[in-house]
Design an enzyme around this catalytic site. Sequence first.
Site, short mmCIF file in Angstrom:
data_model
loop_
_atom_site.label_atom_id
_atom_site.label_comp_id
_atom_site.label_asym_id
_atom_site.label_seq_id
_atom_site.Cartn_x
_atom_site.Cartn_y
_atom_site.Cartn_z
N GLU B 29 -4.78 4.10 12.79
CA GLU B 29 -4.10 5.40 12.82
C GLU B 29 -5.13 6.52 12.94
OE1 GLU B 29 -0.33 4.68 9.69
OE2 GLU B 29 -2.23 5.46 8.97
N THR B 107 1.67 6.99 9.90
CA THR B 107 2.89 6.48 10.49
C THR B 107 3.89 6.18 9.37
OG1 THR B 107 1.99 4.25 10.39
CG2 THR B 107 1.65 5.47 12.42
N LYS B 190 10.30 6.99 5.26
CA LYS B 190 9.88 5.95 4.29
C LYS B 190 8.44 5.56 4.61
CE LYS B 190 10.85 1.04 3.22
NZ LYS B 190 9.66 0.42 3.81
N ASP B 191 7.55 5.72 3.62
CA ASP B 191 6.17 5.32 3.86
C ASP B 191 5.62 4.53 2.68
OD1 ASP B 191 5.28 7.04 1.85
OD2 ASP B 191 3.65 7.85 3.06
N MET B 192 4.30 4.26 2.67
CA MET B 192 3.71 3.40 1.64
C MET B 192 2.62 4.09 0.83
SD MET B 192 3.63 -0.18 3.85
CE MET B 192 2.86 -1.13 2.53
N GLU B 193 2.49 5.41 0.97
CA GLU B 193 1.39 6.09 0.28
C GLU B 193 1.70 7.47 -0.28
OE1 GLU B 193 0.56 4.79 3.44
OE2 GLU B 193 -0.69 3.11 2.76
N ASP B 216 9.11 3.38 13.39
CA ASP B 216 10.23 2.43 13.36
C ASP B 216 11.44 3.04 12.67
OD1 ASP B 216 8.22 1.72 11.01
OD2 ASP B 216 10.23 1.16 10.33
#
Lengths: 257, 257
Positions: B29, B107, B190-193, B216
């Site tokens: 990224e 992302t 929606k993310d992870m961080e 996505d």
Amino acid sequence: MSPNSSQDGASEEPKPVSRILIYMAMAAEAAPLVKELDLELREHESFPPGAPWQLHSGSHSGVEVHLVTPGKDKVLGVDNVGTVPASLAVYATAQAVRPDLIINAGTAGGFKAKGASIGDVYLASHFANHDRRIPLPGFEEYGIGLIEAPHAPKLATSLGFKVGRVSSGNSLDMMAADEKLITKNEATVKDMEAAGVAWVASVLGIPLVSVKTITDIVDGDRPTTEEFLENLHTAAVALQHAVPKVVAMVAGKPLVE
Amino acid sequence: MSPNSSQDGASEEPKPVSRILIYMAMAAEAAPLVKELDLELREHESFPPGAPWQLHSGSHSGVEVHLVTPGKDKVLGVDNVGTVPASLAVYATAQAVRPDLIINAGTAGGFKAKGASIGDVYLASHFANHDRRIPLPGFEEYGIGLIEAPHAPKLATSLGFKVGRVSSGNSLDMMAADEKLITKNEATVKDMEAAGVAWVASVLGIPLVSVKTITDIVDGDRPTTEEFLENLHTAAVALQHAVPKVVAMVAGKPLVE
């Protein structure tokens, strides 16, 4: 994956333990131990202004002992539990006091199918995560993030602790997907911090010993929240006795002995 | 719960932005943006030996720009994604370079039911967690950990970004329990961080701007992993263009203008 010692840039030589950092997630878990070890609340000039974590320091068995909790949410007044505040408090304090050993002590759930009972004291053999599901090549194993605890065979046997794998997640409850990974992780103990602390310890190249007392039986009949609240005080008292024994046993010697 | 500005011990006065710290979770990224901003890989003496994170620094639009990624797992070779490595890399780098502003770029998944399409660029209005279920009084709200982004109304409108709430969790997939909380969090992204970074930013009293491009559609027909891998490069290129515009727009001015 990797034992603590191979994740970092530090020496493989075992050092005598002269400075210990204890991490506990809840003020109520820590209070009896802070009193037992006669530690005093202190500020550290390297902490950012307004940082929530609480550091208590002193000495015991001839070694420096520092105990850090993540502090409380300023609005809600509850302990900053979970892996992110744990990792941050451990990192910031480890950078400040340069410990030779980190001890993560706390309450946890246990699985009776793996032999756990309420009040048991466990020494962690491995750390893993059960809430990082990343089904991409390589990332799946990364998400589990298995880390082996340093080899310290005499510690559990001398102190009468049980030994088991700990699986961590940021939720107190357990949904089916968590249970599947906890089973895959072969965990006897379920907590909300240890794998995060283990990752930080591996980054810093500092060995981590984890002592967990069982407050609730995850695969039992009673709700986790009810058992947890009922047994929190008893578990905190168990830690008050267990952790000083660990400190006394490792003080001044390399951990492996 | 609390906006960034009330969680910390820092001044409420908006400061002109002269040093920016960008956090991105994946090397793939970050690569186009590192090139675009002409940043150079550097070591920092305050980082512990063997720390995995990668710092790139330089200047752009007259301000210092530092971009940190969490680095790769030494054994598996995959990016250290998730909230714990994010929080640690941001904390360590912020302590080292003392930014006036943190930008979390990356992302993310988007919900078409909330208007998201692949390729969209979102500016976060709020941050929350969807994988910290703690059904105890006070802890339930703590687990969600809602943090409001600083008020910067011109940023999105001037740059043509959409605005939405971001919900973070450590898994790429989405279980029913996650979905329930994402819905409760009113999240479009929606993310992870981001929620982990937002917590660290709030501890440090540094405003956080989050720019997320959609790789996505979470509530679409195709598997997340397939869409993610297919659109990662395009999304990275979108960030390569979007982030320098944010830097140029905030450079030298207080964020609120």
